[in-house]
Design an enzyme around this catalytic site. Structure first.
Site, PDB file in Angstrom:
ATOM      1  N   CYS A 269      51.744  28.997  18.935  1.00 35.80           N
ATOM      2  CA  CYS A 269      51.025  30.116  19.546  1.00 35.80           C
ATOM      3  C   CYS A 269      52.039  31.248  19.689  1.00 35.80           C
ATOM      4  O   CYS A 269      53.071  31.074  20.343  1.00 35.80           O
ATOM      5  CB  CYS A 269      50.486  29.668  20.907  1.00 35.80           C
ATOM      6  SG  CYS A 269      49.670  30.970  21.817  1.00 35.80           S
TER       7      CYS A 269
ATOM      8  N   CYS B 180      50.574  43.530  27.228  1.00 41.02           N
ATOM      9  CA  CYS B 180      49.265  43.754  26.608  1.00 41.02           C
ATOM     10  C   CYS B 180      48.578  44.898  27.335  1.00 41.02           C
ATOM     11  O   CYS B 180      48.699  45.023  28.545  1.00 41.02           O
ATOM     12  CB  CYS B 180      48.401  42.487  26.703  1.00 41.02           C
ATOM     13  SG  CYS B 180      46.816  42.626  25.814  1.00 41.02           S
TER      14      CYS B 180
ATOM     15  N   CYS C 227      42.618  42.582  30.827  1.00 39.48           N
ATOM     16  CA  CYS C 227      41.605  41.611  31.254  1.00 39.48           C
ATOM     17  C   CYS C 227      42.077  41.003  32.581  1.00 39.48           C
ATOM     18  O   CYS C 227      43.192  40.482  32.664  1.00 39.48           O
ATOM     19  CB  CYS C 227      41.417  40.530  30.194  1.00 39.48           C
ATOM     20  SG  CYS C 227      40.982  41.210  28.577  1.00 39.48           S
TER      21      CYS C 227
ATOM     22  N   CYS D  58      43.706  37.365  32.958  1.00 39.30           N
ATOM     23  CA  CYS D  58      44.819  36.982  32.079  1.00 39.30           C
ATOM     24  C   CYS D  58      46.133  37.489  32.656  1.00 39.30           C
ATOM     25  O   CYS D  58      46.255  38.675  33.002  1.00 39.30           O
ATOM     26  CB  CYS D  58      44.593  37.562  30.683  1.00 39.30           C
ATOM     27  SG  CYS D  58      45.974  37.294  29.556  1.00 39.30           S
TER      28      CYS D  58
ATOM     29  N   GLY E  49      49.721  39.752  24.077  1.00 32.63           N
ATOM     30  CA  GLY E  49      49.358  40.912  23.275  1.00 32.63           C
ATOM     31  C   GLY E  49      48.018  40.819  22.597  1.00 32.63           C
ATOM     32  O   GLY E  49      47.409  39.753  22.514  1.00 32.63           O
TER      33      GLY E  49
ATOM     34  N   SER F 299      37.310  36.888  21.665  1.00 41.27           N
ATOM     35  CA  SER F 299      37.305  36.546  23.090  1.00 41.27           C
ATOM     36  C   SER F 299      36.120  37.235  23.746  1.00 41.27           C
ATOM     37  O   SER F 299      36.201  38.387  24.149  1.00 41.27           O
ATOM     38  CB  SER F 299      38.615  37.008  23.734  1.00 41.27           C
ATOM     39  OG  SER F 299      39.694  36.305  23.159  1.00 41.27           O
ATOM     40  N   LEU F 300      35.017  36.508  23.855  1.00 44.09           N
ATOM     41  CA  LEU F 300      33.786  37.131  24.340  1.00 44.09           C
ATOM     42  C   LEU F 300      33.682  37.006  25.868  1.00 44.09           C
ATOM     43  O   LEU F 300      33.542  37.993  26.567  1.00 44.09           O
ATOM     44  CB  LEU F 300      32.579  36.498  23.636  1.00 44.09           C
ATOM     45  CG  LEU F 300      31.281  37.291  23.730  1.00 44.09           C
ATOM     46  CD1 LEU F 300      31.403  38.657  23.062  1.00 44.09           C
ATOM     47  CD2 LEU F 300      30.111  36.519  23.132  1.00 44.09           C
TER      48      LEU F 300
ATOM     49  N   ASN G  52      42.562  28.870  33.060  1.00 45.29           N
ATOM     50  CA  ASN G  52      43.879  28.480  33.550  1.00 45.29           C
ATOM     51  C   ASN G  52      44.252  29.401  34.699  1.00 45.29           C
ATOM     52  O   ASN G  52      44.012  30.604  34.632  1.00 45.29           O
ATOM     53  CB  ASN G  52      44.913  28.590  32.426  1.00 45.29           C
ATOM     54  CG  ASN G  52      44.662  27.578  31.328  1.00 45.29           C
ATOM     55  OD1 ASN G  52      44.594  26.381  31.588  1.00 45.29           O
ATOM     56  ND2 ASN G  52      44.482  28.047  30.104  1.00 45.29           N
TER      57      ASN G  52
ATOM     58  N   CYS H  48      46.656  29.236  27.638  1.00 44.61           N
ATOM     59  CA  CYS H  48      46.006  30.531  27.404  1.00 44.61           C
ATOM     60  C   CYS H  48      46.005  31.383  28.653  1.00 44.61           C
ATOM     61  O   CYS H  48      45.588  30.946  29.712  1.00 44.61           O
ATOM     62  CB  CYS H  48      44.546  30.338  27.005  1.00 44.61           C
ATOM     63  SG  CYS H  48      44.356  29.569  25.426  1.00 44.61           S
TER      64      CYS H  48
HETATM   65  N1  SAH Z   1      44.466  39.448  23.136  1.00 47.78           N
HETATM   66  C1  SAH Z   1      43.937  38.373  22.338  1.00 47.78           C
HETATM   67  C2  SAH Z   1      44.844  37.176  22.200  1.00 47.78           C
HETATM   68  C3  SAH Z   1      45.542  36.622  23.408  1.00 47.78           C
HETATM   69  S1  SAH Z   1      44.742  35.606  24.569  1.00 47.78           S
HETATM   70  C4  SAH Z   1      42.598  37.943  22.880  1.00 47.78           C
HETATM   71  O1  SAH Z   1      42.269  38.308  24.004  1.00 47.78           O
HETATM   72  O2  SAH Z   1      41.856  37.268  22.183  1.00 47.78           O
HETATM   73  C5  SAH Z   1      44.172  34.152  23.842  1.00 47.78           C
HETATM   74  C6  SAH Z   1      42.927  33.602  24.561  1.00 47.78           C
HETATM   75  O3  SAH Z   1      43.205  33.173  25.898  1.00 47.78           O
HETATM   76  C7  SAH Z   1      41.859  34.683  24.681  1.00 47.78           C
HETATM   77  O4  SAH Z   1      40.619  34.149  24.347  1.00 47.78           O
HETATM   78  C8  SAH Z   1      41.933  35.005  26.159  1.00 47.78           C
HETATM   79  O5  SAH Z   1      40.777  35.610  26.619  1.00 47.78           O
HETATM   80  C9  SAH Z   1      42.198  33.661  26.756  1.00 47.78           C
HETATM   81  N2  SAH Z   1      42.646  33.703  28.137  1.00 47.78           N
HETATM   82  C10 SAH Z   1      43.282  34.710  28.772  1.00 47.78           C
HETATM   83  N3  SAH Z   1      43.543  34.396  30.048  1.00 47.78           N
HETATM   84  C11 SAH Z   1      43.067  33.139  30.230  1.00 47.78           C
HETATM   85  C12 SAH Z   1      43.071  32.248  31.346  1.00 47.78           C
HETATM   86  N4  SAH Z   1      43.603  32.601  32.510  1.00 47.78           N
HETATM   87  N5  SAH Z   1      42.516  31.036  31.172  1.00 47.78           N
HETATM   88  C13 SAH Z   1      41.997  30.676  29.969  1.00 47.78           C
HETATM   89  N6  SAH Z   1      41.976  31.471  28.909  1.00 47.78           N
HETATM   90  C14 SAH Z   1      42.509  32.699  29.014  1.00 47.78           C
END
Ligand code: SAH
Length: 386
Positions: free
Chosen positions: A137, A144, A148, A151, A199, A256-257, A336, A379
């Site tokens: 990964c 970033c 969100c 995250c 990112g 990432s929906l 997470n 994640c």
């Molecule tokens: N910016 C990109 C890639 C990085 S995150 C994106 O958003 O797709 C990779 C995945 O982890 C994304 O689907 C993101 O939404 C998810 N993610 C972020 N924070 C998380 C959390 N606290 N718990 C579980 N998944 C999370």
């Protein structure tokens, strides 16, 4: 290409899109990461060697050390004349990052590395070894800009884009550790790469595509991986998703929906105020149509926020409105924990019901394992605190 006329029309936004920056404009005068052969095409590497006053064929020898033999110690590059070695290595294989800390879980088969880049920026990468395959990964930006709220990376904002070579080097560092037998399970290779570290890869498009090309180019020009083993995950930068579909590289796209409705998604994934759920899902469907690759929908399950049964039904409806030929599957991620976040993972019973409803709607659904959560390597937990 199949007929697209069965797709629902995309509602046009009434207001002009807000001017959120999609691509970071690098401040003028900022120092760039050192140039490395992984930034360059084979032809450009040759030119670079000549520029250094050395024979062009040396570039390919260096690429062979880097991508095939997986050595980074100049002492082991005995096919290079001792007198030119230092110059060649400095010019084409400069050091890009230093490991500050490695944390291990799952008896050493999950390893998170914190890297310091040339300018002090910090990023993280995670190696995960499963029976029969290894996934890396990787990060594509330091920080970033997508903000969100659930995250950890999103909380610190964006520092800068990473260079192609900085992205590639995270994979090659893992590849070297595997080749040297440093990861329990014997020697091995990297089979999968997911752009799910720090990112937003589609906001650093050029460097990410460059990295994909280097990693999939045949050895010794590149690492020689299959593009099918690479997943690019995005919040849904629609123009970039379209561009990616036209690259002709069969990578897997993950979207990432996290919510099937604009009201909630505007809050969870702020870029949604610019590209609506309908536009974003449509772009994902177009990607599947064009590439014939099944798209993955990422959905982090947050207790009481987005995990209601009615939202599972709505998600099924939204996805099925683009056809049911198996263009999509849903990957549920148990949320997470991140510092200071008010949200927590869904109740397992709610999660099971969510899965059941999606499957009843004919949508293949999996629940992601939460590897690395005990070392904040799962994640959304990568925050790169020193
Ligand atoms: N910016 C990109 C890639 C990085 S995150 C994106 O958003 O797709 C990779 C995945 O982890 C994304 O689907 C993101 O939404 C998810 N993610 C972020 N924070 C998380 C959390 N606290 N718990 C579980 N998944 C999370």
């Amino acid at each position: 290409m199949s007929d697209q006329s069965d797709a629902p029309p995309v509602p046009q936004p009434e207001e002009p899109a807000k001017a959120l920056p999609l691509v970071l404009k690098e401040p003028r005068g900022r120092k760039k990461p050192p140039q490395h052969l992984a930034d360059l095409t084979p032809a450009e590497r040759k030119d670079r060697a000549v520029e250094l006053g050395l024979p062009g064929f040396r570039a390919r020898q260096l690429a062979n050390h880097y991508f095939s033999r997986l050595v980074d110690d100049p002492e082991q590059m005995t096919d290079l004349p001792a007198g030119q070695r230092a110059e060649l290595v400095e010019g084409l294989l400069p050091s890009l990052m230093t490991p500050l800390r490695t944390m291990e879980a799952d008896r050493g088969t999950t390893r998170k590395t914190l890297w310091k880049l040339f300018d002090g920026a910090l990023v993280e990468s995670v190696l995960m070894r499963y029976p029969g395959r290894v996934t890396m990964c990787v990060s594509s930006q330091a920080g970033c800009g997508m903000a969100c709220p659930f995250c950890a990376t999103g909380q610190g904002g964006l520092q800068r884009n990473m260079s192609t070579a900085e992205i590639v080097e995270q994979v090659m560092a893992g590849a070297r550790a595997l080749a040297r037998g440093e990861v329990p399970g014997g020697t091995g290779r990297v089979n999968n790469i997911v752009f799910m570290g720090m990112g937003e890869p589609m906001a650093n498009y050029r460097a990410v595509i460059g990295a994909v090309r280097r990693l999939t180019d045949e050895a010794p020009d590149g690492y020689g991986m299959s593009a099918r083993g690479i997943t690019v995950s995005t919040v849904g930068l629609v123009p970039r998703m379209r561009q990616l579909a036209d690259e002709g590289i069969p990578v897997t796209l993950a979207l990432s929906l996290h919510a099937p409705d604009d009201e909630l998604r505007n809050e969870l994934v702020p870029i949604n105020t610019r590209f609506s759920v309908a536009e974003t899902v449509r772009a994902a469907w177009e990607y599947a149509e064009k590439t014939k690759r099944r798209v993955s929908i990422e959905y982090a399950m947050m207790r009481g926020i987005n995990d209601q049964a009615w939202r599972a039904d709505l998600l099924g409806e939204v996805l099925n409105s683009y056809g049911d030929w198996g263009w999509v599957h849903v990957n549920l991620i148990p949320l997470n924990p991140t510092p200071g976040s008010k949200w927590t993972a869904s109740d397992p019973a709610d999660e099971r019901e969510f899965v059941r409803r999606l499957e009843a709607a004919g949508i293949p659904t999996t629940v992601r394992d939460t590897r690395g959560s005990d070392i904040d390597g799962a994640c959304g937990q990568l925050a790169a605190a020193p």
